[in-house]
Enzyme design. Structure first.
Site, mmCIF file in Angstrom:
data_model
loop_
_atom_site.group_PDB
_atom_site.id
_atom_site.type_symbol
_atom_site.label_atom_id
_atom_site.label_comp_id
_atom_site.label_asym_id
_atom_site.label_seq_id
_atom_site.Cartn_x
_atom_site.Cartn_y
_atom_site.Cartn_z
ATOM 1 N N GLN A 24 -6.282 -14.014 -25.880
ATOM 2 C CA GLN A 24 -5.548 -12.852 -25.373
ATOM 3 C C GLN A 24 -4.615 -12.235 -26.413
ATOM 4 O O GLN A 24 -4.420 -11.021 -26.425
ATOM 5 C CB GLN A 24 -4.777 -13.235 -24.110
ATOM 6 N N ILE B 1 0.841 -1.200 0.000
ATOM 7 C CA ILE B 1 0.000 0.000 0.000
ATOM 8 C C ILE B 1 0.877 1.252 0.000
ATOM 9 O O ILE B 1 1.657 1.474 0.934
ATOM 10 C CB ILE B 1 -0.950 -0.007 1.219
ATOM 11 N N GLU C 9 -1.791 0.173 -10.399
ATOM 12 C CA GLU C 9 -3.058 0.757 -10.894
ATOM 13 C C GLU C 9 -3.553 0.000 -12.129
ATOM 14 O O GLU C 9 -3.998 0.590 -13.112
ATOM 15 C CB GLU C 9 -2.897 2.261 -11.159
ATOM 16 N N GLY C 10 -3.433 -1.311 -12.091
ATOM 17 C CA GLY C 10 -3.815 -2.182 -13.202
ATOM 18 C C GLY C 10 -2.586 -2.446 -14.070
ATOM 19 O O GLY C 10 -2.001 -1.508 -14.612
HETATM 20 C C1 FAD Z 1 5.318 -0.259 -5.363
HETATM 21 C C2 FAD Z 1 3.903 -0.710 -5.395
HETATM 22 C C3 FAD Z 1 2.899 0.128 -4.939
HETATM 23 C C4 FAD Z 1 1.569 -0.300 -4.929
HETATM 24 N N1 FAD Z 1 0.603 0.514 -4.410
HETATM 25 C C5 FAD Z 1 -0.658 0.016 -4.225
HETATM 26 C C6 FAD Z 1 -1.635 0.759 -3.509
HETATM 27 O O1 FAD Z 1 -1.403 1.890 -3.088
HETATM 28 N N2 FAD Z 1 -2.853 0.190 -3.306
HETATM 29 C C7 FAD Z 1 -3.169 -1.047 -3.765
HETATM 30 O O2 FAD Z 1 -4.273 -1.505 -3.538
HETATM 31 N N3 FAD Z 1 -2.263 -1.771 -4.472
HETATM 32 C C8 FAD Z 1 -1.015 -1.272 -4.695
HETATM 33 N N4 FAD Z 1 -0.076 -2.010 -5.369
HETATM 34 C C9 FAD Z 1 -0.451 -3.299 -5.923
HETATM 35 C C10 FAD Z 1 -0.534 -3.296 -7.429
HETATM 36 O O3 FAD Z 1 -1.675 -2.603 -7.842
HETATM 37 C C11 FAD Z 1 -0.500 -4.761 -7.908
HETATM 38 O O4 FAD Z 1 0.850 -5.159 -7.784
HETATM 39 C C12 FAD Z 1 -1.016 -4.952 -9.307
HETATM 40 O O5 FAD Z 1 -2.400 -4.775 -9.335
HETATM 41 C C13 FAD Z 1 -0.689 -6.314 -9.887
HETATM 42 O O6 FAD Z 1 -0.976 -7.337 -9.011
HETATM 43 P P1 FAD Z 1 0.150 -8.447 -8.688
HETATM 44 O O7 FAD Z 1 1.416 -7.724 -8.434
HETATM 45 O O8 FAD Z 1 -0.382 -9.326 -7.655
HETATM 46 O O9 FAD Z 1 0.340 -9.209 -10.046
HETATM 47 P P2 FAD Z 1 -0.515 -10.461 -10.571
HETATM 48 O O10 FAD Z 1 -1.950 -10.100 -10.614
HETATM 49 O O11 FAD Z 1 -0.124 -11.695 -9.858
HETATM 50 O O12 FAD Z 1 -0.014 -10.549 -12.076
HETATM 51 C C14 FAD Z 1 1.203 -11.209 -12.426
HETATM 52 C C15 FAD Z 1 1.356 -11.140 -13.948
HETATM 53 O O13 FAD Z 1 0.272 -11.845 -14.561
HETATM 54 C C16 FAD Z 1 -0.415 -10.979 -15.468
HETATM 55 N N5 FAD Z 1 -1.827 -11.284 -15.397
HETATM 56 C C17 FAD Z 1 -2.615 -11.349 -14.305
HETATM 57 N N6 FAD Z 1 -3.866 -11.656 -14.655
HETATM 58 C C18 FAD Z 1 -3.881 -11.782 -16.003
HETATM 59 C C19 FAD Z 1 -4.875 -12.102 -16.974
HETATM 60 N N7 FAD Z 1 -6.158 -12.306 -16.633
HETATM 61 N N8 FAD Z 1 -4.506 -12.158 -18.258
HETATM 62 C C20 FAD Z 1 -3.232 -11.913 -18.636
HETATM 63 N N9 FAD Z 1 -2.260 -11.610 -17.781
HETATM 64 C C21 FAD Z 1 -2.569 -11.546 -16.476
HETATM 65 C C22 FAD Z 1 -0.114 -9.569 -14.968
HETATM 66 O O14 FAD Z 1 -0.243 -8.602 -15.987
HETATM 67 C C23 FAD Z 1 1.314 -9.722 -14.502
HETATM 68 O O15 FAD Z 1 2.200 -9.611 -15.573
HETATM 69 C C24 FAD Z 1 1.242 -1.582 -5.430
HETATM 70 C C25 FAD Z 1 2.250 -2.407 -5.918
HETATM 71 C C26 FAD Z 1 3.564 -1.996 -5.892
HETATM 72 C C27 FAD Z 1 4.625 -2.930 -6.405
#
Ligand code: FAD
Length: 572
Positions: free
Chosen positions: A487, A179, A384-385
């Site tokens: 995809q 966060i 942010e996605g």
């Molecule tokens: C420095 C930092 C700050 C952040 N700040 C916040 C914050 O303030 N608030 C908050 O809520 N979150 C925050 N996040 C979380 C951030 O939004 C998530 O890391 C992000 O949404 C991706 O989730 P994940 O890292 O779990 O990746 P995953 O969802 O595990 O994805 C892993 C990989 O798989 C791909 N993938 C996933 N699903 C699919 C699909 N259906 N089809 C194709 N490809 C897919 C993704 O694109 C990615 O390449 C932060 C993260 C970081 C690292």
């Protein structure tokens, strides 16, 4: 249908793209002072930023300085003590702070773009009165708590739980991860699954000072290291009924609305980063001599500087167009906002790569800023996605509306997108007959008001808007219900859409700037022409690959390697 979705249906909504919007007069007055104040405050701190990057923190007195400048109240209306900037004005301030340091922009941006945006968009009068004045002054800093260990891209799968008490208050339990502002925030917008029978998500405003709220240590990150990133935990936290945002069960919609609305902050930051890189690369290229010649004289270095400039202009054009849509009350701008995020974040990463390459060995040294900007910019395609998920969203949202425009198929189409397993068989066949009639393929030229130097570029977008509609139609027809799982194809659709929408924003901005005296107007027209030609090459390539591609082989190879678990060939 929105501008971007109309493109997919073969229509350019000229009046939504031309003329290029200006900043509001009110914003312009404030921005003059704000931008100078940001420069004066952050300009002398570049050595500090470098140190705080190493140490992984921003000192409390520096955050106090941000408060004193009013940077936590940028988008909060004046009646609550804020500055009342529009989205466009806000993005401009973030772009300026990002020319100095990304972590600073993130501290400000996570507060405004997402942390407290829910109260602005959905808050009751009471919630606004209670929190906005403190959020505006920075007495309260905000954070957005959606992500959990099991819920990243699949944000709808959050497990943080909120159970309603007999008295109407809620008891919150769960842990959020990564966060931004987690360790410095006083107020969290938290998304939790409620105990209602359908287990839907609800958004809550939670104060950090309440019993049971705590945060973990500062994460040791690759980039934006000085920005606070922590876990945030909730153990039996009592949340008053009056702190539900919007209504119970609408939390996922609230989260998506906040993220969509906040994207121009991220985009503005990316543009600021690019401007800083262009200034650094220009200085380096002019002063560094090799072969008795400033490297700025070499074609391959000049090409990088030109491309960085085109990328920056394009990102700026699309980000501020989207900001204008938001400011002017357009209801649905989510696809355009996603497109601007995808383009701006990737443009910044390309620029960081090229600027470091121009500085070469020096660029690799920590003494210079390139490596930090490269590390800092890496996050923009992740949070942010992720850009992958946003591309899927762009394509599926557009295809959904194209298909929906075929009235008789509405029910089947709803099924496809609400439940990918059901429904699409109905579409096949119908689509063949009806889509061609509704997509507007083969329409007359419509971008008629552009000056002659931009006609060729306009024709490229007119032609590829038609190609886009044909490609969408073809894919809908060919894949029926399985389109949602294709995809590779969805990425192609998204990429054409991004090039078209960004390109049209560039065209519009260049048309507005084209009459400016001197070289700036001439070069803006030049940028629009080059961008269009580059976009044409990319789009032509993608269109070809819709019917002739290596998707199957690539999937097979990925399957093989995933099965093996490693690269299996060694030279023997
Ligand atoms: C420095 C930092 C700050 C952040 N700040 C916040 C914050 O303030 N608030 C908050 O809520 N979150 C925050 N996040 C979380 C951030 O939004 C998530 O890391 C992000 O949404 C991706 O989730 P994940 O890292 O779990 O990746 P995953 O969802 O595990 O994805 C892993 C990989 O798989 C791909 N993938 C996933 N699903 C699919 C699909 N259906 N089809 C194709 N490809 C897919 C993704 O694109 C990615 O390449 C932060 C993260 C970081 C690292």
């Amino acid at each position: 249908m929105t501008v971007a979705k109309n493109l997919m249906a073969g229509r350019i909504m000229e009046d939504q793209i031309f003329p290029y919007p200006n900043l509001r007069d009110k914003d312009r007055e404030v921005l003059g002072m704000m931008v100078d104040a940001v420069d004066q405050f952050l300009g002398p701190k570049h050595q500090d930023f470098k140190r705080w990057d190493r140490e992984g923190m921003q000192p409390a007195e520096f955050i106090q300085g941000l408060r004193d400048l009013g940077l936590f109240g940028l988008i909060i209306p004046e009646e609550y003590g804020g500055i009342g900037l529009s989205n466009a004005g806000y993005a401009r301030v973030l772009s300026q702070s990002s020319t100095h340091d990304s972590s600073v922009s993130l501290t400000i941006g996570a507060h405004s773009s997402i942390g407290m945006k829910g109260i602005l968009l959905f808050g009751t009068p009471d919630q606004k009165a209670r929190y906005l004045p403190k959020l505006a002054s920075g007495e309260m800093i905000a954070a957005f708590c959606l992500t959990e260990s099991g819920a990243g891209s699949d944000a709808a799968s959050v497990r943080t739980k909120a159970v309603k008490n007999a008295d109407g208050d809620w008891i919150l339990n769960g842990e959020k991860i990564w966060i931004t502002n987690g360790g410095i925030a006083d107020l969290y917008t938290v998304f939790a699954r409620t105990s209602s029978p359908d287990g839907k998500i609800t958004a809550f405003v939670v104060e950090a000072a309440w019993p049971g709220v705590s945060h973990g240590p500062h994460e040791d990150k690759m980039g934006i290291r000085a920005s606070s990133t922590t876990t945030v935990s909730f153990v039996d936290v009592r949340v008053p009924a009056g702190n539900v945002l919007d209504t119970e069960g609408r939390g996922f919609k609230v989260a998506m609305a906040i993220l969509n609305n906040g994207r121009t902050g991220l985009g503005g930051g990316a543009v600021g980063g690019m401007k800083a890189l262009i200034a650094l690369a220009t200085q380096q290229a002019k002063t560094r001599k090799q072969f008795d010649t400033p490297i700025a004289e070499f074609g391959l270095v000049r090409e990088k500087i030109a491309q960085m400039t085109i990328d920056c202009f394009a990102a700026e054009s699309v980000v501020w167009m989207v900001a204008h849509y938001i400011d002017s009350g357009v209801e649905d701008y989510s696809v355009e906002a996603a497109m601007s995020k995808v383009f701006a974040s990737e443009a910044l990463q390309r620029s960081a790569y090229e600027a470091l390459q121009i500085a070469a060995g020096s660029g690799f040294m920590r003494e210079y800023p390139y490596e930090q900007i490269t590390r800092d910019s890496r996050i923009l395609t992740i949070f942010e996605g992720t850009n992958e998920v946003l591309r899927l969203y762009i394509a599926l949202s557009g295809l959904k509306d194209v298909a929906r425009s075929l009235g008789e198929m509405k029910a089947a189409v709803d099924d496809i997108f609400n439940n990918f397993i059901k429904g699409f068989g109905v579409l096949t066949g119908y689509a063949e007959k009806r889509l061609t009639q509704t997509t507007g393929v083969g329409r007359d030229k419509i971008l008629t008001k552009l000056p002659p130097p931009l006609r060729e570029a306009a024709e490229i977008y007119e032609r590829y808007t038609n190609e886009f509609a044909k490609a969408s139609e073809y894919l809908l027809r060919k894949h029926g219900k399985s389109i949602a799982d294709r995809q590779h194809d969805l990425k192609r659709i998204a990429d054409i859409g991004v090039d078209l929408f960004v390109g049209l924003c560039v065209l519009s901005r260049a048309a507005s700037l084209g009459n400016a005296p001197g070289q700036e107007g001439v070069q803006a027209i030049g940028i629009a022409r080059v961008f269009a030609l580059q976009a044409k090459r990319r789009m032509a390539n993608i269109v070809r690959r819709i019917t002739r591609n290596e998707d199957h082989d690539m999937d097979q190879l990925a399957g093989f390697i995933l099965n093996q678990g490693s690269y299996p060939w060694d030279v023997t």
